[in-house]
Design an enzyme around this catalytic site. Structure first.
Site, PDB file in Angstrom:
ATOM      1  N   GLN A   1      25.087  -2.319 -20.069  1.00 17.82           N
ATOM      2  CA  GLN A   1      25.816  -3.272 -20.905  1.00 17.82           C
ATOM      3  C   GLN A   1      27.335  -3.200 -20.710  1.00 17.82           C
ATOM      4  O   GLN A   1      28.011  -4.224 -20.700  1.00 17.82           O
ATOM      5  CB  GLN A   1      25.450  -3.039 -22.380  1.00 17.82           C
ATOM      6  CG  GLN A   1      26.037  -4.101 -23.303  1.00 17.82           C
ATOM      7  CD  GLN A   1      25.636  -3.901 -24.756  1.00 17.82           C
ATOM      8  OE1 GLN A   1      24.575  -3.353 -25.034  1.00 17.82           O
ATOM      9  NE2 GLN A   1      26.473  -4.331 -25.678  1.00 17.82           N
TER      10      GLN A   1
ATOM     11  N   HIS B   1      18.514  -2.716 -27.112  1.00 16.39           N
ATOM     12  CA  HIS B   1      17.967  -2.127 -25.880  1.00 16.39           C
ATOM     13  C   HIS B   1      16.542  -1.635 -26.114  1.00 16.39           C
ATOM     14  O   HIS B   1      16.325  -0.766 -26.972  1.00 16.39           O
ATOM     15  CB  HIS B   1      18.840  -0.948 -25.428  1.00 16.39           C
ATOM     16  CG  HIS B   1      20.185  -1.373 -24.924  1.00 16.39           C
ATOM     17  ND1 HIS B   1      20.564  -1.240 -23.608  1.00 16.39           N
ATOM     18  CD2 HIS B   1      21.225  -1.964 -25.564  1.00 16.39           C
ATOM     19  CE1 HIS B   1      21.795  -1.717 -23.453  1.00 16.39           C
ATOM     20  NE2 HIS B   1      22.219  -2.146 -24.628  1.00 16.39           N
TER      21      HIS B   1
ATOM     22  N   CYS C   1      14.909   0.288 -24.328  1.00 16.07           N
ATOM     23  CA  CYS C   1      14.785   1.721 -24.012  1.00 16.07           C
ATOM     24  C   CYS C   1      15.247   2.586 -25.180  1.00 16.07           C
ATOM     25  O   CYS C   1      15.051   3.795 -25.192  1.00 16.07           O
ATOM     26  CB  CYS C   1      15.531   2.073 -22.727  1.00 16.07           C
ATOM     27  SG  CYS C   1      17.286   1.728 -22.771  1.00 16.07           S
TER      28      CYS C   1
ATOM     29  N   CYS D   1      17.984  -3.042 -18.322  1.00 18.10           N
ATOM     30  CA  CYS D   1      18.692  -1.771 -18.204  1.00 18.10           C
ATOM     31  C   CYS D   1      18.289  -1.102 -16.895  1.00 18.10           C
ATOM     32  O   CYS D   1      17.108  -0.937 -16.595  1.00 18.10           O
ATOM     33  CB  CYS D   1      18.343  -0.900 -19.403  1.00 18.10           C
ATOM     34  SG  CYS D   1      18.073   0.826 -19.045  1.00 18.10           S
ATOM     35  N   GLU D   2      19.292  -0.749 -16.097  1.00 16.50           N
ATOM     36  CA  GLU D   2      18.977  -0.225 -14.769  1.00 16.50           C
ATOM     37  C   GLU D   2      18.494   1.226 -14.807  1.00 16.50           C
ATOM     38  O   GLU D   2      18.015   1.750 -13.812  1.00 16.50           O
ATOM     39  CB  GLU D   2      20.176  -0.369 -13.830  1.00 16.50           C
ATOM     40  CG  GLU D   2      21.379   0.463 -14.186  1.00 16.50           C
ATOM     41  CD  GLU D   2      22.565   0.184 -13.264  1.00 16.50           C
ATOM     42  OE1 GLU D   2      22.563  -0.848 -12.578  1.00 16.50           O
ATOM     43  OE2 GLU D   2      23.476   1.009 -13.245  1.00 16.50           O
ATOM     44  N   HIS D   3      18.616   1.874 -15.944  1.00 15.40           N
ATOM     45  CA  HIS D   3      18.137   3.257 -16.031  1.00 15.40           C
ATOM     46  C   HIS D   3      16.648   3.333 -16.306  1.00 15.40           C
ATOM     47  O   HIS D   3      15.995   4.297 -15.926  1.00 15.40           O
ATOM     48  CB  HIS D   3      18.901   4.005 -17.137  1.00 15.40           C
ATOM     49  CG  HIS D   3      20.369   4.089 -16.875  1.00 15.40           C
ATOM     50  ND1 HIS D   3      21.321   4.066 -17.876  1.00 15.40           N
ATOM     51  CD2 HIS D   3      21.054   4.169 -15.706  1.00 15.40           C
ATOM     52  CE1 HIS D   3      22.526   4.139 -17.334  1.00 15.40           C
ATOM     53  NE2 HIS D   3      22.392   4.200 -16.026  1.00 15.40           N
ATOM     54  N   HIS D   4      16.111   2.337 -17.019  1.00 13.05           N
ATOM     55  CA  HIS D   4      14.692   2.368 -17.393  1.00 13.05           C
ATOM     56  C   HIS D   4      13.922   1.135 -16.937  1.00 13.05           C
ATOM     57  O   HIS D   4      12.717   1.053 -17.127  1.00 13.05           O
ATOM     58  CB  HIS D   4      14.551   2.494 -18.912  1.00 13.05           C
ATOM     59  CG  HIS D   4      15.212   3.715 -19.487  1.00 13.05           C
ATOM     60  ND1 HIS D   4      16.485   3.711 -19.994  1.00 13.05           N
ATOM     61  CD2 HIS D   4      14.756   4.990 -19.612  1.00 13.05           C
ATOM     62  CE1 HIS D   4      16.802   4.927 -20.415  1.00 13.05           C
ATOM     63  NE2 HIS D   4      15.774   5.728 -20.197  1.00 13.05           N
TER      64      HIS D   4
END
Ligand code: ZN
Length: 184
Positions: A117, A145, A147, A76-79
Protein backbone atom coordinates in the site's frame (compact mmCIF):
# COMPACT_ATOMS: atom_id res chain seq x y z
CA UNK A 1 4.43 -10.27 -21.21
CA UNK A 2 2.26 -12.78 -19.35
CA UNK A 3 3.41 -16.37 -19.79
CA UNK A 4 0.14 -18.24 -19.30
CA UNK A 5 1.76 -21.68 -19.50
CA UNK A 6 4.09 -20.80 -16.67
CA UNK A 7 1.26 -19.42 -14.53
CA UNK A 8 -0.84 -22.54 -15.12
CA UNK A 9 2.08 -24.85 -14.30
CA UNK A 10 2.70 -22.83 -11.15
CA UNK A 11 -0.90 -23.11 -9.96
CA UNK A 12 -0.89 -26.86 -10.64
CA UNK A 13 2.29 -27.21 -8.58
CA UNK A 14 0.82 -25.11 -5.79
CA UNK A 15 -2.27 -27.32 -5.60
CA UNK A 16 -0.16 -30.48 -5.70
CA UNK A 17 1.97 -29.05 -2.93
CA UNK A 18 -1.16 -28.90 -0.78
CA UNK A 19 -1.87 -32.54 -1.54
CA UNK A 20 -4.76 -31.73 -3.84
CA UNK A 21 -5.77 -33.80 -6.82
CA UNK A 22 -5.42 -31.35 -9.69
CA UNK A 23 -7.45 -33.63 -11.94
CA UNK A 24 -10.61 -33.65 -9.85
CA UNK A 25 -13.55 -31.95 -11.47
CA UNK A 26 -13.55 -28.72 -9.47
CA UNK A 27 -9.84 -28.08 -9.97
CA UNK A 28 -9.31 -29.32 -13.50
CA UNK A 29 -9.78 -25.93 -15.12
CA UNK A 30 -8.57 -23.82 -12.20
CA UNK A 31 -5.01 -23.20 -13.47
CA UNK A 32 -6.36 -21.96 -16.80
CA UNK A 33 -9.02 -19.86 -15.08
CA UNK A 34 -6.46 -18.23 -12.82
CA UNK A 35 -4.11 -17.46 -15.71
CA UNK A 36 -6.99 -15.73 -17.49
CA UNK A 37 -7.96 -13.84 -14.33
CA UNK A 38 -4.38 -12.64 -13.78
CA UNK A 39 -4.51 -10.71 -17.03
CA UNK A 40 -7.24 -8.67 -15.40
CA UNK A 41 -6.18 -8.34 -11.77
CA UNK A 42 -2.50 -7.85 -12.66
CA UNK A 43 -3.27 -5.99 -15.87
CA UNK A 44 -1.51 -2.89 -14.53
CA UNK A 45 1.80 -4.63 -15.25
CA UNK A 46 1.05 -4.20 -18.93
CA UNK A 47 0.01 -0.55 -18.63
CA UNK A 48 1.93 2.67 -18.11
CA UNK A 49 0.70 5.93 -16.55
CA UNK A 50 2.11 7.74 -19.56
CA UNK A 51 -0.63 6.57 -21.90
CA UNK A 52 -3.22 7.85 -19.42
CA UNK A 53 -1.69 11.12 -18.20
CA UNK A 54 -0.03 12.46 -21.33
CA UNK A 55 -3.24 13.98 -22.74
CA UNK A 56 -3.67 17.27 -20.87
CA UNK A 57 -5.78 20.39 -21.21
CA UNK A 58 -4.95 24.01 -20.51
CA UNK A 59 -6.46 25.04 -17.17
CA UNK A 60 -8.30 28.31 -16.66
CA UNK A 61 -7.44 28.35 -12.98
CA UNK A 62 -5.09 26.52 -10.68
CA UNK A 63 -7.38 25.56 -7.80
CA UNK A 64 -7.10 22.16 -6.16
CA UNK A 65 -8.66 19.22 -8.03
CA UNK A 66 -9.71 16.32 -5.80
CA UNK A 67 -11.07 12.99 -6.90
CA UNK A 68 -12.19 11.15 -3.79
CA UNK A 69 -13.51 7.69 -2.96
CA UNK A 70 -11.86 5.96 -5.91
CA UNK A 71 -12.61 2.31 -5.18
CA UNK A 72 -9.70 0.01 -5.98
CA UNK A 73 -8.68 -3.62 -5.60
CA UNK A 74 -5.06 -4.62 -5.32
CA UNK A 75 -3.00 -7.60 -4.22
CA UNK A 76 -0.52 -7.63 -1.37
CA UNK A 77 2.76 -8.85 -2.79
CA UNK A 78 3.79 -10.53 0.46
CA UNK A 79 0.83 -12.92 0.63
CA UNK A 80 -0.84 -12.58 -2.78
CA UNK A 81 -4.07 -11.77 -0.96
CA UNK A 82 -6.31 -8.82 -1.84
CA UNK A 83 -6.26 -5.45 -0.20
CA UNK A 84 -8.93 -2.99 -1.25
CA UNK A 85 -10.48 0.28 -0.31
CA UNK A 86 -10.60 3.88 -1.41
CA UNK A 87 -8.05 6.27 -2.83
CA UNK A 88 -8.31 10.05 -2.66
CA UNK A 89 -6.17 11.89 -5.17
CA UNK A 90 -5.66 15.66 -5.35
CA UNK A 91 -3.39 17.96 -7.27
CA UNK A 92 -2.93 21.67 -7.74
CA UNK A 93 -2.55 22.38 -11.46
CA UNK A 94 0.24 24.39 -12.91
CA UNK A 95 -1.63 25.46 -16.05
CA UNK A 96 -2.51 21.88 -17.06
CA UNK A 97 -5.26 19.45 -16.06
CA UNK A 98 -6.27 15.95 -17.12
CA UNK A 99 -9.73 14.47 -17.59
CA UNK A 100 -11.08 13.52 -14.16
CA UNK A 101 -11.42 9.84 -15.04
CA UNK A 102 -7.68 9.74 -15.68
CA UNK A 103 -6.93 9.98 -11.96
CA UNK A 104 -8.99 6.86 -11.29
CA UNK A 105 -7.30 5.10 -14.18
CA UNK A 106 -3.88 6.00 -12.82
CA UNK A 107 -4.89 4.35 -9.54
CA UNK A 108 -5.84 1.23 -11.55
CA UNK A 109 -2.49 1.06 -13.34
CA UNK A 110 -0.68 0.71 -10.03
CA UNK A 111 -3.35 -1.19 -8.08
CA UNK A 112 -3.48 -4.02 -10.62
CA UNK A 113 -0.04 -5.29 -9.74
CA UNK A 114 1.51 -7.19 -6.86
CA UNK A 115 1.75 -4.27 -4.46
CA UNK A 116 2.25 -2.85 -1.03
CA UNK A 117 0.00 0.00 0.00
CA UNK A 118 2.79 2.45 0.83
CA UNK A 119 4.32 2.01 -2.60
CA UNK A 120 0.96 2.22 -4.36
CA UNK A 121 0.30 5.59 -2.68
CA UNK A 122 3.70 6.97 -3.67
CA UNK A 123 3.59 5.67 -7.25
CA UNK A 124 0.27 7.39 -7.93
CA UNK A 125 1.58 10.69 -6.57
CA UNK A 126 4.88 10.44 -8.43
CA UNK A 127 3.23 9.59 -11.76
CA UNK A 128 1.01 12.67 -11.51
CA UNK A 129 4.03 14.81 -10.58
CA UNK A 130 6.00 13.45 -13.50
CA UNK A 131 3.45 13.68 -16.29
CA UNK A 132 1.25 16.59 -15.22
CA UNK A 133 3.95 18.67 -13.53
CA UNK A 134 1.47 20.24 -11.11
CA UNK A 135 2.33 22.51 -8.20
CA UNK A 136 1.65 19.67 -5.81
CA UNK A 137 0.00 16.29 -5.27
CA UNK A 138 -1.55 14.57 -2.28
CA UNK A 139 -2.75 10.98 -2.21
CA UNK A 140 -4.43 9.15 0.65
CA UNK A 141 -5.40 5.49 0.61
CA UNK A 142 -7.60 3.69 3.13
CA UNK A 143 -7.61 -0.07 2.71
CA UNK A 144 -8.49 -3.35 4.32
CA UNK A 145 -5.92 -6.10 3.92
CA UNK A 146 -7.12 -9.69 3.69
CA UNK A 147 -3.73 -10.83 5.01
CA UNK A 148 -4.62 -8.98 8.21
CA UNK A 149 -8.21 -10.19 8.45
CA UNK A 150 -8.31 -13.81 7.26
CA UNK A 151 -4.96 -14.79 8.76
CA UNK A 152 -2.36 -13.48 11.19
CA UNK A 153 -3.70 -10.86 13.57
CA UNK A 154 -7.30 -11.29 12.29
CA UNK A 155 -8.61 -7.82 12.76
CA UNK A 156 -11.63 -7.56 10.46
CA UNK A 157 -12.58 -4.04 9.47
CA UNK A 158 -9.26 -2.50 10.44
CA UNK A 159 -8.11 0.09 7.95
CA UNK A 160 -4.59 0.90 6.95
CA UNK A 161 -4.19 4.55 6.00
CA UNK A 162 -1.29 5.85 3.96
CA UNK A 163 -0.63 9.36 2.78
CA UNK A 164 1.84 10.97 0.43
CA UNK A 165 2.43 14.67 -0.24
CA UNK A 166 4.53 16.17 -3.01
CA UNK A 167 5.36 19.73 -3.99
CA UNK A 168 3.12 22.44 -2.53
CA UNK A 169 1.26 19.91 -0.36
CA UNK A 170 4.45 18.82 1.34
CA UNK A 171 5.19 22.28 2.67
CA UNK A 172 1.72 23.59 3.34
CA UNK A 173 -0.20 22.38 6.38
CA UNK A 174 -3.27 24.38 5.38
CA UNK A 175 -3.48 22.60 2.00
CA UNK A 176 -3.19 19.25 3.73
CA UNK A 177 -6.00 20.17 6.10
CA UNK A 178 -8.19 21.25 3.18
CA UNK A 179 -7.53 17.93 1.46
CA UNK A 180 -8.36 15.96 4.60
CA UNK A 181 -11.55 17.92 5.20
CA UNK A 182 -12.73 17.44 1.61
CA UNK A 183 -11.77 13.75 1.49
CA UNK A 184 -13.87 12.92 4.57
ZN1 ZN B 1 0.07 -9.18 3.09
Amino acid sequence: MFDDEKIEAGIRLLLEGMGEDVNREGLRETPERIARMYHEIYGGLEMTPEEILSKTFTAANNEMVLEKDITFYSTCEHHLLPFYGKAHVAYIPNGKVVGISKLARTVEVYARRPQIQEQLTAQIADAIMEYLKPQGVMVMIEAEHMCMTMRGVRKPGSQTVTMVTRGAFAENRELQDTFLRLAK
